[in-house]
Design an enzyme around this catalytic site. Structure first.
Site, short mmCIF file in Angstrom:
data_model
loop_
_atom_site.label_atom_id
_atom_site.label_comp_id
_atom_site.label_asym_id
_atom_site.label_seq_id
_atom_site.Cartn_x
_atom_site.Cartn_y
_atom_site.Cartn_z
N ASP A 1 4.65 3.80 -2.22
CA ASP A 1 3.92 2.60 -1.79
C ASP A 1 3.98 1.54 -2.89
O ASP A 1 3.46 1.75 -3.99
CB ASP A 1 2.46 3.01 -1.51
N ASP B 1 -4.75 -0.16 4.09
CA ASP B 1 -5.20 -0.21 2.70
C ASP B 1 -6.65 -0.66 2.59
O ASP B 1 -6.96 -1.82 2.88
CB ASP B 1 -4.32 -1.19 1.91
N HIS C 1 -5.21 4.61 3.26
CA HIS C 1 -5.08 4.70 1.80
C HIS C 1 -6.35 4.10 1.17
O HIS C 1 -6.53 2.88 1.20
CB HIS C 1 -3.81 3.93 1.40
N MET D 1 2.16 5.64 -6.22
CA MET D 1 2.05 4.17 -6.28
C MET D 1 3.17 3.64 -7.16
O MET D 1 3.26 4.00 -8.34
CB MET D 1 0.70 3.75 -6.86
N SER E 1 2.55 -1.45 6.01
CA SER E 1 1.23 -1.73 5.45
C SER E 1 0.65 -2.99 6.08
O SER E 1 1.15 -4.10 5.87
CB SER E 1 1.32 -1.90 3.93
N HIS F 1 -0.02 2.02 8.03
CA HIS F 1 -0.62 2.20 6.70
C HIS F 1 -1.76 1.19 6.53
O HIS F 1 -1.58 -0.02 6.64
CB HIS F 1 0.44 2.00 5.62
N MET G 1 -8.44 2.88 -1.69
CA MET G 1 -8.47 2.45 -3.10
C MET G 1 -9.91 2.09 -3.41
O MET G 1 -10.27 0.91 -3.60
CB MET G 1 -7.52 1.26 -3.28
N MET H 1 -9.71 -1.43 0.13
CA MET H 1 -9.97 -1.75 -1.28
C MET H 1 -11.41 -2.19 -1.47
O MET H 1 -11.92 -2.96 -0.63
CB MET H 1 -9.07 -2.90 -1.73
C1 DX5 Z 1 -1.06 -2.03 -2.68
C2 DX5 Z 1 -1.12 -1.34 -1.35
C3 DX5 Z 1 0.18 -1.34 -0.63
C4 DX5 Z 1 0.71 -2.71 -0.35
C5 DX5 Z 1 2.21 -2.61 -0.33
O1 DX5 Z 1 -2.19 -1.78 -3.40
O2 DX5 Z 1 -1.50 0.02 -1.50
O3 DX5 Z 1 0.15 -0.55 0.54
O4 DX5 Z 1 0.26 -3.27 0.86
O5 DX5 Z 1 2.74 -3.88 -0.19
P1 DX5 Z 1 4.24 -4.21 -0.54
O6 DX5 Z 1 5.12 -3.33 0.31
O7 DX5 Z 1 4.34 -5.66 -0.16
O8 DX5 Z 1 4.46 -3.96 -2.00
ZN ZN Z 2 -1.23 1.42 0.29
#
Ligand code: DX5
Ligand code: ZN
Length: 216
Positions: A175, A35, A66, A137, A8, A33, A68, A37
């Site tokens: 994740d 993310d 991903h 998640m 990630s 990966h 969010m 947001m």
């Molecule tokens: C959280 C993200 C994850 C995050 C995981 O909302 O979707 O992908 O980066 O990070 P770690 O592996 O540090 O929990």
């Molecule tokens: Zn993620």
């Protein structure tokens, strides 16, 4: 299939992103990966299209995006056009999930569905057939470096059973809070793809940590 590792980039060094991307390119990481947001679906804002474009330009591996964000259907085409090979939306963010997954697939990308820690695997009953990937998640989404929620293991086992029962080809991704102490157990429970942020980027040796997660 042996399991995949999808680092990630949320935990990468954005002061020198190119360096971390090159390390990932030269590691055994399978996917990147990414993310995204929006500050509404989750209480944090990460990054958008300019960063994604930069990552796409330098990455030699598939982008596992991903989302969010609320109403992700507004941006499906844009994310695929910007280079998402795997595009995952949240069950909780979609009013017409069947339509959204089919739209993702119509552009040639793999369609993923993610569920938050409070959402039951049973909710996936009528969608697991058309999803290419289910993302469990294992923390409340929004931040890297959180602690793995133990109940997630049971959900992965339930999901594996559902996938077998339905003869679905969906892959299982996990994740949040994935580390060396729980990775083996997660794979044994049915996980195909391990996402890890802090475990990889916070370790001091990105390439070695990926190798370790690949060989647990
Ligand atoms: C959280 C993200 C994850 C995050 C995981 O909302 O979707 O992908 O980066 O990070 P770690 O592996 O540090 O929990
Ligand atoms: Zn993620």
């Amino acid at each position: 299939m042996s399991h995949l590792v999808s680092p990630s980039l949320l935990s990468a060094n954005f002061g020198n992103l190119e360096k971390d991307i090159n390390l990932l390119n030269n590691s055994h990481a399978d996917w990147f990966h990414i993310d995204v947001m929006d500050g509404v679906f989750v209480p944090n804002i990460s990054f958008g299209f300019p960063i994604l474009k930069f990552i796409k330009k330098l990455s030699k591996k598939p982008l596992d995006v991903h989302l969010m964000i609320v109403q992700p259907e507004r941006y499906i085409k844009r994310f695929v056009d910007e280079g998402a090979e795997i595009l995952t939306v949240h069950y909780e963010a979609c009013n017409h999930l069947d339509r959204t997954l089919n739209e993702i697939k119509s552009y040639g990308a793999k369609a993923g569905v993610s569920i938050n820690p409070h959402s039951s695997v049973n909710l996936l009953d009528d969608i697991v057939d058309i999803a290419d990937l289910i993302l469990i998640m294992s923390v409340n989404p929004g931040f890297g470096g959180q602690k793995f929620i133990p109940n997630s293991l049971k959900k992965i086992e339930q999901l594996k059973n559902l996938i077998i029962k339905r003869n679905s080809k969906a892959l299982i991704e996990v994740d949040g809070g994935v580390d060396f102490s729980n990775a083996r157990q997660l794979i044994d429970a049915g996980v195909d793809i391990l996402v890890a942020g802090n475990t990889i980027f916070g370790s001091g040796n990105i390439v070695d940590s990926i190798e370790k997660l690949k060989s647990v």
